[in-house]
Design a protein around this motif. Structure first.
Motif, short mmCIF file in Angstrom:
data_model
loop_
_atom_site.label_atom_id
_atom_site.label_comp_id
_atom_site.label_asym_id
_atom_site.label_seq_id
_atom_site.Cartn_x
_atom_site.Cartn_y
_atom_site.Cartn_z
N PRO A 26 -4.50 3.54 -0.65
CA PRO A 26 -4.73 4.20 -2.18
C PRO A 26 -3.64 2.23 -2.06
N LEU A 27 -4.31 1.67 -3.35
CA LEU A 27 -3.21 0.13 -3.82
C LEU A 27 -3.25 0.14 -5.06
N LEU A 56 -2.61 11.00 -6.50
CA LEU A 56 -3.82 11.88 -6.16
C LEU A 56 -4.59 12.65 -4.83
N ALA A 57 -3.48 12.57 -3.75
CA ALA A 57 -3.81 12.45 -2.48
C ALA A 57 -4.60 14.26 -2.74
N GLN A 81 -4.12 -5.31 -6.15
CA GLN A 81 -4.61 -5.01 -4.65
C GLN A 81 -6.10 -4.27 -5.05
N ALA A 82 -6.46 -3.15 -5.64
CA ALA A 82 -7.78 -2.31 -5.24
C ALA A 82 -9.18 -3.43 -6.38
N MET A 114 0.36 -0.63 0.06
CA MET A 114 0.61 -0.26 -0.26
C MET A 114 1.05 1.13 0.03
N ILE A 115 0.01 2.26 -0.10
CA ILE A 115 0.63 3.37 -0.77
C ILE A 115 1.05 4.88 0.61
#
Length: 67
Positions: free
Chosen positions: A31-32, A9-10, A36-37, A1-2
């Protein structure tokens, strides 16, 4: 994960002109990678509370798969 702070896009969720989410809500966003998403979804309540920050009618596509 980030980490949300490192996610490209934060700005959509940390900028006062866009989402300006609370720290508690930001801590729920993870965020994945694309793989993962596909295997995991954002908590539904967060999406419902902030749907307009996720869905931009002019330039984003969104697919919702409800289970």
């Amino acid at each position: 994960m980030i980490k949300i702070e490192d996610f490209s896009l934060a700005w959509r969720w940390i900028s006062s002109s866009h989402g300006d989410f609370s720290k508690a809500t930001l801590n729920k966003l993870n965020p994945l990678s694309e793989d993962q998403a596909r295997a995991l979804a954002l908590p539904w309540i967060v999406f419902c509370d902030h749907w307009d920050d996720f869905c931009y009618s002019s330039n984003d596509d969104i697919n919702l798969y409800l289970t």
